[in-house]
Design a protein around this motif. Structure first.
Motif, PDB file in Angstrom:
ATOM      1  N   VAL A   1      -9.650 -79.839 -56.334  1.00  0.00           N
ATOM      2  CA  VAL A   1      -9.587 -78.574 -57.063  1.00  0.00           C
ATOM      3  C   VAL A   1      -8.481 -77.687 -56.496  1.00  0.00           C
ATOM      4  O   VAL A   1      -7.747 -77.030 -57.241  1.00  0.00           O
ATOM      5  CB  VAL A   1     -10.954 -77.857 -56.978  1.00  0.00           C
ATOM      6  CG1 VAL A   1     -10.836 -76.424 -57.488  1.00  0.00           C
ATOM      7  CG2 VAL A   1     -12.012 -78.627 -57.759  1.00  0.00           C
ATOM      8  N   ILE A   2      -8.370 -77.668 -55.175  1.00  0.00           N
ATOM      9  CA  ILE A   2      -7.361 -76.839 -54.511  1.00  0.00           C
ATOM     10  C   ILE A   2      -5.956 -77.274 -54.927  1.00  0.00           C
ATOM     11  O   ILE A   2      -5.079 -76.434 -55.169  1.00  0.00           O
ATOM     12  CB  ILE A   2      -7.504 -76.929 -52.975  1.00  0.00           C
ATOM     13  CG1 ILE A   2      -8.884 -76.428 -52.544  1.00  0.00           C
ATOM     14  CG2 ILE A   2      -6.406 -76.120 -52.290  1.00  0.00           C
ATOM     15  CD1 ILE A   2      -9.159 -74.994 -52.910  1.00  0.00           C
ATOM     16  N   ALA A   3      -5.736 -78.581 -55.030  1.00  0.00           N
ATOM     17  CA  ALA A   3      -4.419 -79.087 -55.427  1.00  0.00           C
ATOM     18  C   ALA A   3      -4.048 -78.606 -56.828  1.00  0.00           C
ATOM     19  O   ALA A   3      -2.872 -78.333 -57.110  1.00  0.00           O
ATOM     20  CB  ALA A   3      -4.403 -80.608 -55.362  1.00  0.00           C
ATOM     21  N   THR A   4      -5.033 -78.501 -57.701  1.00  0.00           N
ATOM     22  CA  THR A   4      -4.788 -78.008 -59.060  1.00  0.00           C
ATOM     23  C   THR A   4      -4.261 -76.580 -59.030  1.00  0.00           C
ATOM     24  O   THR A   4      -3.267 -76.250 -59.694  1.00  0.00           O
ATOM     25  CB  THR A   4      -6.092 -78.054 -59.888  1.00  0.00           C
ATOM     26  OG1 THR A   4      -6.617 -79.373 -59.858  1.00  0.00           O
ATOM     27  CG2 THR A   4      -5.835 -77.634 -61.324  1.00  0.00           C
ATOM     28  N   ILE A   5      -4.915 -75.747 -58.255  1.00  0.00           N
ATOM     29  CA  ILE A   5      -4.518 -74.330 -58.182  1.00  0.00           C
ATOM     30  C   ILE A   5      -3.184 -74.172 -57.465  1.00  0.00           C
ATOM     31  O   ILE A   5      -2.325 -73.383 -57.887  1.00  0.00           O
ATOM     32  CB  ILE A   5      -5.623 -73.517 -57.474  1.00  0.00           C
ATOM     33  CG1 ILE A   5      -6.938 -73.631 -58.264  1.00  0.00           C
ATOM     34  CG2 ILE A   5      -5.214 -72.056 -57.322  1.00  0.00           C
ATOM     35  CD1 ILE A   5      -8.139 -73.028 -57.578  1.00  0.00           C
ATOM     36  N   VAL A   6      -2.984 -74.928 -56.387  1.00  0.00           N
ATOM     37  CA  VAL A   6      -1.717 -74.857 -55.651  1.00  0.00           C
ATOM     38  C   VAL A   6      -0.556 -75.268 -56.543  1.00  0.00           C
ATOM     39  O   VAL A   6       0.521 -74.660 -56.516  1.00  0.00           O
ATOM     40  CB  VAL A   6      -1.773 -75.746 -54.392  1.00  0.00           C
ATOM     41  CG1 VAL A   6      -0.386 -75.878 -53.767  1.00  0.00           C
ATOM     42  CG2 VAL A   6      -2.752 -75.166 -53.375  1.00  0.00           C
ATOM     43  N   CYS A   7      -0.758 -76.289 -57.365  1.00  0.00           N
ATOM     44  CA  CYS A   7       0.284 -76.742 -58.276  1.00  0.00           C
ATOM     45  C   CYS A   7       0.686 -75.628 -59.244  1.00  0.00           C
ATOM     46  O   CYS A   7       1.871 -75.408 -59.498  1.00  0.00           O
ATOM     47  CB  CYS A   7      -0.187 -77.967 -59.060  1.00  0.00           C
ATOM     48  SG  CYS A   7       1.006 -78.582 -60.251  1.00  0.00           S
ATOM     49  N   SER A   8      -0.300 -74.905 -59.772  1.00  0.00           N
ATOM     50  CA  SER A   8       0.001 -73.801 -60.693  1.00  0.00           C
ATOM     51  C   SER A   8       0.772 -72.692 -59.998  1.00  0.00           C
ATOM     52  O   SER A   8       1.692 -72.093 -60.583  1.00  0.00           O
ATOM     53  CB  SER A   8      -1.285 -73.247 -61.302  1.00  0.00           C
ATOM     54  OG  SER A   8      -2.079 -72.590 -60.328  1.00  0.00           O
ATOM     55  N   VAL A   9       0.428 -72.418 -58.741  1.00  0.00           N
ATOM     56  CA  VAL A   9       1.134 -71.384 -57.980  1.00  0.00           C
ATOM     57  C   VAL A   9       2.591 -71.783 -57.764  1.00  0.00           C
ATOM     58  O   VAL A   9       3.516 -70.959 -57.890  1.00  0.00           O
ATOM     59  CB  VAL A   9       0.435 -71.132 -56.626  1.00  0.00           C
ATOM     60  CG1 VAL A   9       1.269 -70.190 -55.762  1.00  0.00           C
ATOM     61  CG2 VAL A   9      -0.959 -70.556 -56.841  1.00  0.00           C
ATOM     62  N   ILE A  10       2.813 -73.052 -57.458  1.00  0.00           N
ATOM     63  CA  ILE A  10       4.179 -73.544 -57.256  1.00  0.00           C
ATOM     64  C   ILE A  10       4.993 -73.419 -58.551  1.00  0.00           C
ATOM     65  O   ILE A  10       6.146 -72.979 -58.541  1.00  0.00           O
ATOM     66  CB  ILE A  10       4.156 -75.013 -56.777  1.00  0.00           C
ATOM     67  CG1 ILE A  10       3.559 -75.099 -55.377  1.00  0.00           C
ATOM     68  CG2 ILE A  10       5.571 -75.600 -56.781  1.00  0.00           C
ATOM     69  CD1 ILE A  10       3.363 -76.513 -54.882  1.00  0.00           C
TER      70      ILE A  10
END
Length: 239
Positions: free
Chosen positions: A183-192
């Motif tokens: 789940v964290i990777a999903t949100i981090v990807c959007s931030v990037i």
């Protein structure tokens, strides 16, 4: 009961509505601040080049649209992480795969929920922020320059295109979150993505519709590709 009702019952919509309200309130506060920045600069010795962006409604629209895009792209990733990643990549996957419904239909419903909530919320938020800013400017007598005769149409089109782009970012991010089963990777990807793309919105405020149209076209194409990648992965999953 259809799939949409079932999926909506599985998420706490009230939590997301509060998040939408907080995003709107924050963007509105920044929008009101933008109105006074140009006023403070002009009260001093001349106007800086950076402050010129705050002295035109197209510039203000570009700024608020960029910020709304950033916030709701992350918002879309959060919803996607909840309805897609946390279910398919955790224990609930067994339940999903045993539904007497085609797997494509289930994923399609989840993606439509992500896109629908994000697009509508981002559009309404941006329009409300701009509208309240315009009313506030009239009340305080600090009206920025109006360099276009079709500002309302420009605001409507750029806002809906921004909402579509934001929702597409959520789908793209979910594909990367799936790869990491996180789940964290999903949100981090959007931030990037947000940190990389958002500044392009304010490069040419006078051509914001063209910029948002190009962005939405690119993100929708990528999201469509990622959607089919997810479908292929789900088809290969076993109960």
């Amino acid at each position: 009961m259809n799939l949409y009702k079932l999926e909506m019952m599985k998420i706490r919509l009230s939590t997301y509505l509060w998040a939408i309200f907080l995003i709107f309130a924050s963007l509105l506060a920044l929008g009101i601040l933008f109105l006074f920045i140009f006023q403070m600069e002009t009260d001093g010795n001349g106007t800086s080049e950076e402050a010129e962006l705050f002295g035109d409604w197209n510039g203000l629209l570009a700024l608020t649209t960029a910020l709304t895009f950033a916030c709701f792209s992350v918002f879309a990733a959060v919803i996607a992480a909840k309805v897609i990643i946390s279910e398919y990549c955790e224990k609930n996957a067994v339940i999903l795969l045993t539904y007497p419904v085609h797997r494509n239909a289930i994923l399609g419903t989840k993606c439509m929920i992500v896109c629908g909530i994000t697009t509508v919320s981002a559009f309404i938020s941006n329009i409300l922020v701009i509208s309240i800013m315009y009313i506030t400017a009239h009340i305080w007598g600090i009206m920025p320059q109006m360099s276009t005769g079709h500002f309302i149409l420009t605001a409507l089109l750029s806002s809906i295109l921004m909402g579509i782009s934001s929702s597409a970012v959520g789908i793209v991010s979910s594909a990367f979150g799936w790869k990491k089963h996180s789940v964290i990777a999903t949100i981090v990807c959007s931030v990037i993505i947000v940190c990389t793309i958002t500044n392009f919105i304010v490069i040419s405020p006078s051509n914001i519709i063209g910029v948002m149209l190009a962005m939405s076209a690119v993100f929708v194409a990528i999201a469509n590709f990622m959607y089919h990648v997810l479908i292929n992965k789900i088809k290969k999953m076993e109960v």
